[in-house]
Design a protein around this motif. Structure first.
Motif, PDB file in Angstrom:
ATOM      1  N   SER A  32       1.649   8.866  -6.439  1.00 46.97           N
ATOM      2  CA  SER A  32       0.806   9.768  -6.861  1.00 46.97           C
ATOM      3  C   SER A  32       0.831  11.029  -5.752  1.00 46.97           C
ATOM      4  O   SER A  32       0.156  11.838  -5.911  1.00 46.97           O
ATOM      5  CB  SER A  32      -0.753   9.391  -7.113  1.00 46.97           C
ATOM      6  N   GLU A  86      -6.900   6.024   4.638  1.00 44.40           N
ATOM      7  CA  GLU A  86      -6.772   4.435   4.677  1.00 44.40           C
ATOM      8  C   GLU A  86      -5.566   3.708   5.293  1.00 44.40           C
ATOM      9  O   GLU A  86      -5.970   2.962   5.902  1.00 44.40           O
ATOM     10  CB  GLU A  86      -6.907   4.199   2.955  1.00 44.40           C
ATOM     11  N   THR A 106      -7.080  10.821   0.890  1.00 40.99           N
ATOM     12  CA  THR A 106      -7.799   9.824   0.925  1.00 40.99           C
ATOM     13  C   THR A 106      -7.096   8.569   1.172  1.00 40.99           C
ATOM     14  O   THR A 106      -7.136   7.586   2.216  1.00 40.99           O
ATOM     15  CB  THR A 106      -8.772   9.411  -0.168  1.00 40.99           C
ATOM     16  N   ASP A 107      -5.666   8.416   0.563  1.00 43.37           N
ATOM     17  CA  ASP A 107      -4.863   7.082   0.737  1.00 43.37           C
ATOM     18  C   ASP A 107      -4.276   7.482   2.275  1.00 43.37           C
ATOM     19  O   ASP A 107      -4.121   6.389   2.836  1.00 43.37           O
ATOM     20  CB  ASP A 107      -3.785   7.420  -0.302  1.00 43.37           C
ATOM     21  N   ASP A 109      -5.340  10.034  -4.530  1.00 38.46           N
ATOM     22  CA  ASP A 109      -5.872  11.250  -3.775  1.00 38.46           C
ATOM     23  C   ASP A 109      -5.102  11.045  -2.521  1.00 38.46           C
ATOM     24  O   ASP A 109      -5.262   9.982  -1.664  1.00 38.46           O
ATOM     25  CB  ASP A 109      -7.338  11.308  -3.350  1.00 38.46           C
ATOM     26  N   GLN A 135      -5.975  -0.216  -1.070  1.00 38.72           N
ATOM     27  CA  GLN A 135      -6.597   1.012  -1.728  1.00 38.72           C
ATOM     28  C   GLN A 135      -5.368   1.847  -2.230  1.00 38.72           C
ATOM     29  O   GLN A 135      -4.497   2.222  -1.237  1.00 38.72           O
ATOM     30  CB  GLN A 135      -7.685   1.716  -0.901  1.00 38.72           C
ATOM     31  N   SER A 136      -5.496   2.266  -3.358  1.00 33.09           N
ATOM     32  CA  SER A 136      -4.646   3.487  -3.841  1.00 33.09           C
ATOM     33  C   SER A 136      -5.410   4.178  -4.921  1.00 33.09           C
ATOM     34  O   SER A 136      -5.557   3.819  -5.797  1.00 33.09           O
ATOM     35  CB  SER A 136      -3.509   2.763  -4.371  1.00 33.09           C
ATOM     36  N   THR A 137      -5.975   5.403  -4.298  1.00 34.01           N
ATOM     37  CA  THR A 137      -6.866   6.168  -4.882  1.00 34.01           C
ATOM     38  C   THR A 137      -6.211   7.240  -5.919  1.00 34.01           C
ATOM     39  O   THR A 137      -6.917   7.873  -6.872  1.00 34.01           O
ATOM     40  CB  THR A 137      -8.028   6.892  -4.119  1.00 34.01           C
ATOM     41  N   ARG A 176       0.809  -1.212  -0.136  1.00 35.06           N
ATOM     42  CA  ARG A 176      -0.072  -0.098   0.168  1.00 35.06           C
ATOM     43  C   ARG A 176       0.827   1.271  -0.081  1.00 35.06           C
ATOM     44  O   ARG A 176       0.552   2.253  -0.849  1.00 35.06           O
ATOM     45  CB  ARG A 176      -1.090   0.004   1.268  1.00 35.06           C
ATOM     46  N   GLN A 224       1.258   3.890  -3.033  1.00 32.59           N
ATOM     47  CA  GLN A 224       0.817   5.201  -3.093  1.00 32.59           C
ATOM     48  C   GLN A 224       1.768   6.355  -3.040  1.00 32.59           C
ATOM     49  O   GLN A 224       1.144   7.659  -3.490  1.00 32.59           O
ATOM     50  CB  GLN A 224       0.007   5.225  -1.750  1.00 32.59           C
TER      51      GLN A 224
END
Length: 140
Positions: free
Chosen positions: A48, A131, A127-128, A124, A120-122, A41, A45
């Motif tokens: 970005s 998480e 958000t990340d 954003d 999860q890796s959005t 994760r 992440q």
């Protein structure tokens, strides 16, 4: 870059085999909140993240999580080395042993293999990071 000294910072020295404990601890390697997931994760992440400091921090944390995976593997290995057939047969570790013997394979306590589908890796950063906080705040 890193300096790898090829030794654990806190050496694991378990002398007594305990396959039931190994079955519980294996989830810390490959379970939904385990070290494999945490490292994957953070390291995915980081790409970005819009700021170099955040990228650097996520890289540092991700590689630290890989170090945690190394400690978990050392614990599981020491809990399962030199098992007798009787210990295997009479433990909750028997089903794992059937497929992997005493090899280290990232699964949860139910034997479900590690999957990146739990991550999860959005793209954003806020958000990340939220998480990440939620996943690291969960204890087994």
């Amino acid at each position: 870059m890193w300096t790898y000294e090829k030794k654990l910072e806190y050496p694991v020295k378990i002398k007594t085999a305990n396959p039931n404990m190994a079955k519980l601890i294996i989830s810390q390697l490959g379970g939904p909140d385990g070290e494999m997931g945490a490292a994957t994760r953070y390291l995915s992440q980081r790409y970005s993240a819009p700021w170099a400091q955040v990228k650097g921090t996520l890289t540092d944390i991700g590689t630290e999580e890989m170090g945690h995976a190394e400690m978990i593997c050392a614990i599981i290995h020491q809990l399962t080395r030199n098992l007798t057939p009787e210990q295997i047969k009479n433990s909750s570790f028997a089903a794992y042993y059937t497929d992997h013997t005493t090899g280290l394979y990232p699964v949860d306590a139910n034997g479900v293999p590690f999957s990146a589908s739990t991550l999860q890796s959005t793209g954003d950063t806020v958000t990340d990071l939220n998480e990440d906080l939620a996943a690291d705040g969960t204890t087994a």
